[in-house]
Design a protein around this motif. Structure first.
Motif, PDB file in Angstrom:
ATOM      1  N   THR A 284     -80.143  41.242  56.711  1.00 38.18           N
ATOM      2  CA  THR A 284     -80.147  42.866  56.332  1.00 38.18           C
ATOM      3  C   THR A 284     -80.957  43.153  55.341  1.00 38.18           C
ATOM      4  O   THR A 284     -81.778  44.373  54.814  1.00 38.18           O
ATOM      5  N   ASN A 285     -80.608  42.417  53.922  1.00 39.06           N
ATOM      6  CA  ASN A 285     -81.292  42.506  53.027  1.00 39.06           C
ATOM      7  C   ASN A 285     -82.940  42.157  52.702  1.00 39.06           C
ATOM      8  O   ASN A 285     -83.764  42.422  51.774  1.00 39.06           O
ATOM      9  N   LYS A 288     -85.097  44.877  54.890  1.00 41.87           N
ATOM     10  CA  LYS A 288     -84.813  45.267  53.654  1.00 41.87           C
ATOM     11  C   LYS A 288     -86.240  45.557  53.011  1.00 41.87           C
ATOM     12  O   LYS A 288     -87.073  46.068  52.682  1.00 41.87           O
ATOM     13  N   CYS A 291     -89.673  45.727  54.809  1.00 40.91           N
ATOM     14  CA  CYS A 291     -90.275  46.838  54.962  1.00 40.91           C
ATOM     15  C   CYS A 291     -90.501  47.270  53.982  1.00 40.91           C
ATOM     16  O   CYS A 291     -91.820  47.992  53.620  1.00 40.91           O
ATOM     17  N   LYS A 292     -90.070  46.945  52.277  1.00 43.26           N
ATOM     18  CA  LYS A 292     -90.701  47.348  51.324  1.00 43.26           C
ATOM     19  C   LYS A 292     -91.857  46.491  50.722  1.00 43.26           C
ATOM     20  O   LYS A 292     -92.515  47.944  50.285  1.00 43.26           O
TER      21      LYS A 292
END
Length: 304
Positions: A284-285, A288, A291-292
């Protein structure tokens, strides 16, 4: 002519094989085309889900660890297994191409069983990783190394009836099928019994180790790291075991058996990446982070 040449000649003269097989599955089922559409949807989502998980693990360096080498292997195997199975099923029944030549039938059977075996033993490798992480945490990085996991995964790849299912195919033989029956038993032992026994033994050891831990929070944290693997084990082994036990102990209608077998082979590869994406904090991290990275790179391009 020597005795070996005579034996070879006799074998070639007596070995008779059919030119083609006719796959008669999924007959007289109302609205069966909806099931084919469902299989097509499952395959598309399986390719997208596992392809996405493979990309995340490949692109994010923090996931370049022995644990995620195993996860990468599982996603790759799910992708290959579904590709070996679903497109041919759709081609056979959706376009009514039910005749399959002998060699293609055996190749089809081999790849479906092979990738099922690799999936099974990859779950064993995951259980081994969790065993060392919980029972020997201080030695984890010394034992579970990239080299050791590479060796385990190479071993996994070397081990080893809506498609050309082995059972219905070998029953068509007119000669002695003892060797084939023994092969079936061997496959069940290799793919189901030994891996499942090893995983059960692993979690017994983990349970004993956690029962000796005085802190409740530590036990829960350790168990949380096992939930994704336990779910994968359940969705893989329970349908396979249920199908084989039911086939041996009772009569199952061929259509019911084939639909059950279809779901057994196709649903786990669909769910595996979803489970890992939602249940594992590291993944999950990593998503993220990607995506960032993508967002900021696009922002820089717009400014320039």
């Amino acid at each position: 002519m020597g005795s070996e040449d005579q034996a070879t000649t006799m074998f070639n003269n007596t070995f008779v094989r059919p030119a083609k097989f006719y796959i008669s599955g999924f007959s007289n089922i109302p609205h069966i085309r909806y099931f084919y559409v469902f299989l097509c949807f499952v395959y598309i989502m399986t390719v997208l889900g596992n392809g996405f998980l493979l990309s995340v693990i490949w692109l994010v360096k923090t996931l370049h660890t022995p644990k995620y080498m195993i996860v990468f292997n599982m996603a790759l195997t799910d992708l290959c297994g579904s590709t070996a199975l679903i497109p041919k099923v759709l081609d056979t029944f959706l376009f009514d191409r039910r005749y399959i030549i002998y060699d293609a039938c055996l190749s089809y059977m081999f790849f479906v069983i092979f990738f099922g075996s690799v999936q099974s033993w990859t779950l064993v490798a995951m259980a081994y990783d969790r065993l060392i992480a919980i029972c020997l945490p201080l030695r984890y990085h010394n034992i579970v190394t990239e080299t050791s996991i590479t060796a385990i995964l190479l071993f996994v790849w070397l081990i080893n009836s809506f498609f050309c299912d082995h059972g219905p195919t070998f029953r068509l033989a007119c000669n002695d099928t003892t060797v084939n029956f023994n092969l079936v038993i061997s496959l069940i032992i290799i793919i189901l019994i030994i891996p499942l026994a090893f995983i059960m033994a692993t979690y017994i050891c983990i349970s004993i180790a956690l029962s000796r831990t005085a802190f409740r929070e530590k036990r829960l944290r350790a168990l949380k790291t096992c939930t994704s693997h336990l779910i994968l084990v359940a969705i893989f082994f329970l349908p396979w075991t249920g199908t084989n036990v039911a086939a041996v102990t009772s009569y199952i209608h061929p259509n019911a058996r084939m639909i059950n077998s279809a779901l057994t082979h196709t649903i786990p590869p669909l769910l595996n990446p979803i489970i890992y994406a939602l249940k594992t904090e590291e993944v999950t991290n990593a998503i993220k982070k990607l995506c960032k990275r993508h967002y900021f790179s696009n922002k820089k391009k717009r400014k320039t």
